[in-house]
Structures are given as structure tokens and as C-alpha cells.
Scaffold this motif. Structure first.
Motif, short mmCIF file in Angstrom:
data_model
loop_
_atom_site.label_atom_id
_atom_site.label_comp_id
_atom_site.label_asym_id
_atom_site.label_seq_id
_atom_site.Cartn_x
_atom_site.Cartn_y
_atom_site.Cartn_z
N ASP A 58 -1.36 -20.39 -4.31
CA ASP A 58 -0.23 -20.99 -5.02
C ASP A 58 0.06 -20.09 -6.23
N LEU A 59 0.80 -19.01 -5.96
CA LEU A 59 0.93 -17.94 -6.96
C LEU A 59 2.16 -18.07 -7.85
N GLY A 60 2.96 -19.09 -7.61
CA GLY A 60 4.13 -19.32 -8.46
C GLY A 60 5.22 -18.29 -8.27
N ILE A 61 5.28 -17.68 -7.10
CA ILE A 61 6.35 -16.72 -6.81
C ILE A 61 7.57 -17.52 -6.36
N PRO A 62 8.70 -17.39 -7.09
CA PRO A 62 9.86 -18.20 -6.73
C PRO A 62 10.33 -17.92 -5.30
N ALA A 63 10.62 -18.99 -4.56
CA ALA A 63 11.10 -18.83 -3.18
C ALA A 63 12.48 -18.16 -3.19
N ASN A 64 13.22 -18.47 -4.24
CA ASN A 64 14.55 -17.88 -4.41
C ASN A 64 14.40 -16.43 -4.90
N VAL A 65 14.81 -15.49 -4.08
CA VAL A 65 14.64 -14.06 -4.38
C VAL A 65 15.31 -13.69 -5.70
N GLU A 66 16.46 -14.32 -5.97
CA GLU A 66 17.19 -13.98 -7.19
C GLU A 66 16.46 -14.39 -8.46
N ALA A 67 15.56 -15.36 -8.33
CA ALA A 67 14.81 -15.84 -9.49
C ALA A 67 13.62 -14.94 -9.81
N ARG A 68 13.35 -13.99 -8.92
CA ARG A 68 12.18 -13.12 -9.13
C ARG A 68 12.51 -11.99 -10.09
N SER A 69 11.47 -11.54 -10.78
CA SER A 69 11.66 -10.43 -11.70
C SER A 69 11.70 -9.13 -10.92
N PRO A 70 12.32 -8.09 -11.49
CA PRO A 70 12.38 -6.82 -10.77
C PRO A 70 10.99 -6.24 -10.54
N SER A 71 10.79 -5.61 -9.41
CA SER A 71 9.48 -5.04 -9.07
C SER A 71 9.29 -3.69 -9.74
N PRO A 72 8.04 -3.37 -10.08
CA PRO A 72 7.77 -2.03 -10.61
C PRO A 72 7.79 -1.02 -9.46
N GLU A 73 7.72 0.25 -9.78
CA GLU A 73 7.64 1.29 -8.76
C GLU A 73 6.44 1.01 -7.87
N PRO A 74 6.60 1.17 -6.55
CA PRO A 74 5.45 0.91 -5.68
C PRO A 74 4.33 1.94 -5.87
N ILE A 75 3.12 1.46 -5.73
CA ILE A 75 1.95 2.35 -5.78
C ILE A 75 1.27 2.24 -4.42
N TYR A 76 0.99 3.38 -3.79
CA TYR A 76 0.37 3.36 -2.46
C TYR A 76 -1.05 3.92 -2.54
N ASP A 77 -1.91 3.41 -1.66
CA ASP A 77 -3.27 3.99 -1.60
C ASP A 77 -3.25 5.18 -0.62
N GLN A 78 -4.43 5.76 -0.37
CA GLN A 78 -4.48 6.97 0.46
C GLN A 78 -4.05 6.71 1.91
N GLN A 79 -4.19 5.45 2.35
CA GLN A 79 -3.77 5.11 3.71
C GLN A 79 -2.26 4.80 3.76
N GLY A 80 -1.64 4.89 2.64
CA GLY A 80 -0.21 4.60 2.59
C GLY A 80 0.11 3.11 2.50
N LYS A 81 -0.89 2.32 2.16
CA LYS A 81 -0.70 0.89 2.04
C LYS A 81 -0.30 0.57 0.59
N ARG A 82 0.69 -0.28 0.45
CA ARG A 82 1.16 -0.58 -0.89
C ARG A 82 0.10 -1.38 -1.66
N GLN A 83 -0.14 -0.96 -2.91
CA GLN A 83 -1.17 -1.59 -3.73
C GLN A 83 -0.63 -2.71 -4.59
N ASN A 84 0.50 -2.46 -5.20
CA ASN A 84 0.99 -3.44 -6.19
C ASN A 84 2.07 -4.35 -5.62
N THR A 85 1.75 -5.04 -4.55
CA THR A 85 2.71 -5.98 -3.99
C THR A 85 2.90 -7.15 -4.95
#
Lengths: 127, 111
Positions: A58-85
Motif C-alpha cells: 500500500d504505497l500511496g501511489i495515486p491511481a490517477n496518472v495525472e496526480a503523480r509527480s514527475p519521474s526522475p531520470e531512469p537509472i538502470y542496473d548492469q542487466q538493463g533493469k530499471r532501478q528507480n521505478t
């Protein structure tokens, strides 16, 4: 009816159906508690609530996309998996909040046992 | 956990609501008015709100009861209804903790 919706702002109370139940922590407390006991108890409630949210995802992420804050630049690990989702960032935020509360509570009650899933954060948070 | 704080909790007509507001929110005039309104509106569903007290922080003064909200109902049964309806509810995403309060202390403003 924009004027009406503007006038009728949202009450901070959530719906009656959204009641939180924390194991071994009744939310109705005795009036005989001292100020200090009350403070300690409230801190424990806050910690348990964050623990519950982490467990239930229950992370409090708004279901409404417009209510969400802008995301920071993505950070990927060595396998190319996104770290900061969004989920990872929301969890980290809750964990940090909980860490603050645990730290505060340990000052008031050095015998306090932190939640089993709690890991003390040694590393300084780098923004 | 450990000590059972829920024991010996006699109901009164004054309900103390905890863990709902922060000092920062109380300092803001607009937010303070909104909080008063939200509490009055919700509590009004369960009984007649006779009085409502929300201690506000004052710079450089140690104000007792800051962070607590006190609601006086006209009867104990109304207060019980409100207590049952509000305990464990979320207010601004915080878990509402309730406790009955001694009416004499409330009227002496011993928060």
C-alpha cells in the motif's frame, strides 16, 4: 458544476470502510496514560502502520496518472533493469519515514524492538 | 505491544483524537480552518458537537495538547458512537487514535 465541486472540498477523513487494523495495537487507548507513554504509543502506531503499508504494498501511489509527480531520470542496473521505478522510490520513502520514527522512538524507549523486517539504514541518503 | 493500554477506559462525553494533525498544519490558518471543519462535519454525523478544541502552537510558548483534538458531545452515548466510528480511520493518511477524556480537565483546559 465547477463552483459546487470547488465548494465541496474533500474531507480529510477517509471512508468508514477504509479502517486500519494494527495487530496488538488497539487504536482506542486508555485515558490513564502519561504524556510520555502516549507519545511512545503513537510513534509505535505510526511505525506499525508504515510496516503494514510495506507488507500490503500500500504505497500511496495515486491511481490517477495525472496526480503523480514527475519521474526522475531512469537509472538502470548492469542487466538493463530499471532501478528507480515508482514502486521502488515509494518504498524507499516509506522506509526512510519509518527509520526516522524508529530512531525517534529508540531515544524515548531504548528497549524498543523494531519491526522484524526493519533494517537500520547506515548509508547516508544521497539525493 | 507489551502493556495493555486499552484497559480501564471509561467512556465520557469528551473524545480526544490523536495522530491526526502536525504542528506545521496547525500553524497554517487556512489549513487549521479546514481541519476544524472536517472534524466538526464528521463528528456531527454521530452526535451533537457541543464544543471543539484544537490547541495551536504559539512561537516560543509551550502549548499543552498541541497535536490533539478534543470534541465534546452532549452525551456519553454520542461520544461512544463517534469513538467507534473514528478509531482506526484514516485522516490525511494517518491512523486516528482515540481516547476518552476527563470532562473536568477538558473544561479547565488541561490539555
Amino acid at each position: 458544476n465547477t463552483t459546487q465541486t470547488k465548494k465541496k472540498r474533500k474531507n480529510r477523513f477517509a471512508d468508514e470502510t477504509e479502517r486500519v487494523f494494527l495487530p496488538n495495537m488497539p487504536t482506542n487507548i486508555s485515558s490513564n496514560m502519561t504524556e510520555q507513554q502516549q507519545k511512545i504509543y503513537i510513534l509505535q502506531v505510526q511505525i506499525e502502520e508504515l510496516t503494514r503499508r510495506l507488507k500490503m504494498n500500500d504505497l500511496g501511489i495515486p491511481a490517477n496518472v495525472e496526480a503523480r509527480s514527475p519521474s526522475p531520470e531512469p537509472i538502470y542496473d548492469q542487466q538493463g533493469k530499471r532501478q528507480n521505478t515508482r514502486e521502488v522510490r515509494a518504498r524507499r520513502k516509506i522506509e526512510e519515514q519509518r527509520h526516522q520514527l524508529v530512531t525517534e522512538l529508540l531515544v524515548l524507549n531504548p528497549d524498543y524492538k523494531a519491526p522484524s523486517d526493519y533494517k537500520p539504514q547506515q548509508a547516508k541518503y544521497i539525493d | 505491544p507489551g502493556v495493555n493500554f486499552s484497559a480501564s477506559n471509561a467512556s465520557t462525553e469528551v473524545l480526544c483524537l490523536l495522530n491526526m494533525v502536525t504542528e506545521e498544519e496547525l500553524r497554517d490558518d487556512e489549513e487549521f480552518e479546514d481541519i476544524m471543519e472536517d472534524v466538526r462535519e464528521e463528528c456531527g454525523k454521530y452526535g451533537l458537537v457541543k464544543s471543539l478544541e484544537i490547541p495551536r502552537p504559539i512561537q516560543g510558548v509551550d502549548v499543552p495538547g498541541v497535536g490533539k483534538i478534543f470534541v465534546e458531545f452532549t452525551s456519553i452515548s454520542e461520544c461512544q458512537k463517534a469513538q467507534q466510528a473514528l478509531t482506526g480511520r484514516k485522516f490525511a493518511n494517518r491512523v486516528v487514535v482515540t481516547s476518552y477524556y476527563d470532562p473536568d480537565r477538558y473544561h479547565r483546559r488541561e490539555f
